[in-house]
Enzyme design. Structure first.
Site, PDB file in Angstrom:
ATOM      1  N   SER A   2       0.612  -1.089  -0.600  1.00  0.00           N
ATOM      2  CA  SER A   2      -0.268   0.190   0.524  1.00  0.00           C
ATOM      3  C   SER A   2       0.886   1.476   0.052  1.00  0.00           C
ATOM      4  O   SER A   2       1.859   1.349   0.296  1.00  0.00           O
ATOM      5  CB  SER A   2      -1.031  -0.349   1.338  1.00  0.00           C
ATOM      6  OG  SER A   2      -1.224   1.328   0.950  1.00  0.00           O
ATOM      7  N   TYR A  24      -1.484  -0.387   9.997  1.00  0.00           N
ATOM      8  CA  TYR A  24      -1.301  -0.659   8.936  1.00  0.00           C
ATOM      9  C   TYR A  24       0.038  -0.684   8.216  1.00  0.00           C
ATOM     10  O   TYR A  24       0.679  -1.508   6.975  1.00  0.00           O
ATOM     11  CB  TYR A  24      -2.788  -0.154   8.447  1.00  0.00           C
ATOM     12  CG  TYR A  24      -2.796  -0.553   6.949  1.00  0.00           C
ATOM     13  CD1 TYR A  24      -3.506  -2.075   6.582  1.00  0.00           C
ATOM     14  CD2 TYR A  24      -2.523   0.207   6.185  1.00  0.00           C
ATOM     15  CE1 TYR A  24      -3.892  -2.709   5.481  1.00  0.00           C
ATOM     16  CE2 TYR A  24      -3.015   0.234   4.308  1.00  0.00           C
ATOM     17  CZ  TYR A  24      -3.108  -1.328   4.096  1.00  0.00           C
ATOM     18  OH  TYR A  24      -4.586  -1.707   3.352  1.00  0.00           O
ATOM     19  N   LYS A  77       2.315  -2.752   5.768  1.00  0.00           N
ATOM     20  CA  LYS A  77       2.795  -3.076   4.629  1.00  0.00           C
ATOM     21  C   LYS A  77       3.939  -2.120   4.219  1.00  0.00           C
ATOM     22  O   LYS A  77       4.502  -3.114   3.151  1.00  0.00           O
ATOM     23  CB  LYS A  77       1.162  -1.897   3.912  1.00  0.00           C
ATOM     24  CG  LYS A  77       0.334  -2.146   4.431  1.00  0.00           C
ATOM     25  CD  LYS A  77       0.140  -3.257   3.368  1.00  0.00           C
ATOM     26  CE  LYS A  77      -1.683  -3.437   2.767  1.00  0.00           C
ATOM     27  NZ  LYS A  77      -1.818  -5.543   2.102  1.00  0.00           N
TER      28      LYS A  77
END
Length: 248
Positions: free
Chosen positions: A144, A157, A161
């Site tokens: 991401s 997150y 990532k």
């Protein structure tokens, strides 16, 4: 169906909806037999399988929580037993547990790391022996832009990532000698169930030069290239953004 992936087998984790579903449809259209992985309810995954088979393709739905080693091993074994080989792995499964750092509970941190990062490790390790023995294979990890630039409220997150990117580069070096490529795709803001819940859409669009959210088909197009195109055989260890110019 073009037949570019005829007789090849692809596992796509978390492929009952969103980017994973679009990737499953794209690879099936190239002739691959696709394993549609889901974590809990099979209903959406069964719909993806039905859509593929009705178009003349080959697909099965298999349950596995990719954060659990035993379930990953069972997923890979079932795929190998059914089709005899594994040519492509798309590590797509992921979750979010967004909140600011000072409000983030250890359980929310761990859940995201377990699925979004450890799941990539477990799935890649499980298919590695098969691909190395075949002397062929393509692994595509979904990272991401949050892993490249960070994002407030997404410490867990973003960390996961970013970890996927480092993992991708290392494994690409380890597996290159057997013609197995490993690359990462870093989507920006893509129209999915996740982004549909985001507030301040107009504010977000200010940071995207193309001025719009991406489509799942646009991410799937890059996945299809990396998985199926002969020209992608000389690309490994790379991170490719699909973000409308958000990160340059």
């Amino acid at each position: 169906m073009t037949g570019a992936m005829q007789d090849q087998v692809a596992i796509i984790t978390g492929s009952s909806r969103g980017i994973g579903k679009a990737a499953a449809l794209a690879l099936a259209a190239e002739g691959a037999s696709v394993v549609v992985n889901y974590a809990r309810s099979s209903a959406a995954a069964d719909e993806v399988v039905a859509e593929i088979t009705q178009a003349g393709g080959s697909a099965i739905a298999l349950q596995a929580d990719v954060s659990q080693e035993d379930q990953v091993d069972a997923l890979v074994k079932a795929t190998k037993d059914k089709f005899g080989r594994i040519d492509v792995l798309v590590n797509n499964a992921g979750i979010t547990r967004d909140t600011l750092l000072l409000r983030m509970k250890p359980a929310d941190w761990q859940a995201v790391i377990d699925l979004n990062l450890t799941g990539v490790f477990l799935c890649t390790r499980a298919v590695a022996k098969i691909m190395l023995k075949q002397r062929s294979g393509r692994i595509i990890n979904i990272s991401s832009v949050a892993g490249l630039m960070g994002n407030p409220g997404q410490a867990n997150y973003s960390a996961a990532k970013a970890g996927v990117i480092g993992f991708t580069k290392t494994v690409a070096k380890e597996m290159a000698g057997r013609s197995v490529t490993v690359n990462a795709v870093a989507p920006g803001f893509i129209e999915t169930d996740m982004t549909n819940e985001l507030p301040n859409t107009e504010e977000i669009l200010k940071y995207i030069p193309l001025g719009r959210y991406g489509q799942v088909s646009e991410v799937a197009g890059l996945i299809r290239f990396l998985a199926a195109d002969p020209a992608a055989a000389y690309i490994t260890g790379q991170v490719m953004n699909v973000d409308g110019g958000m990160v340059m």
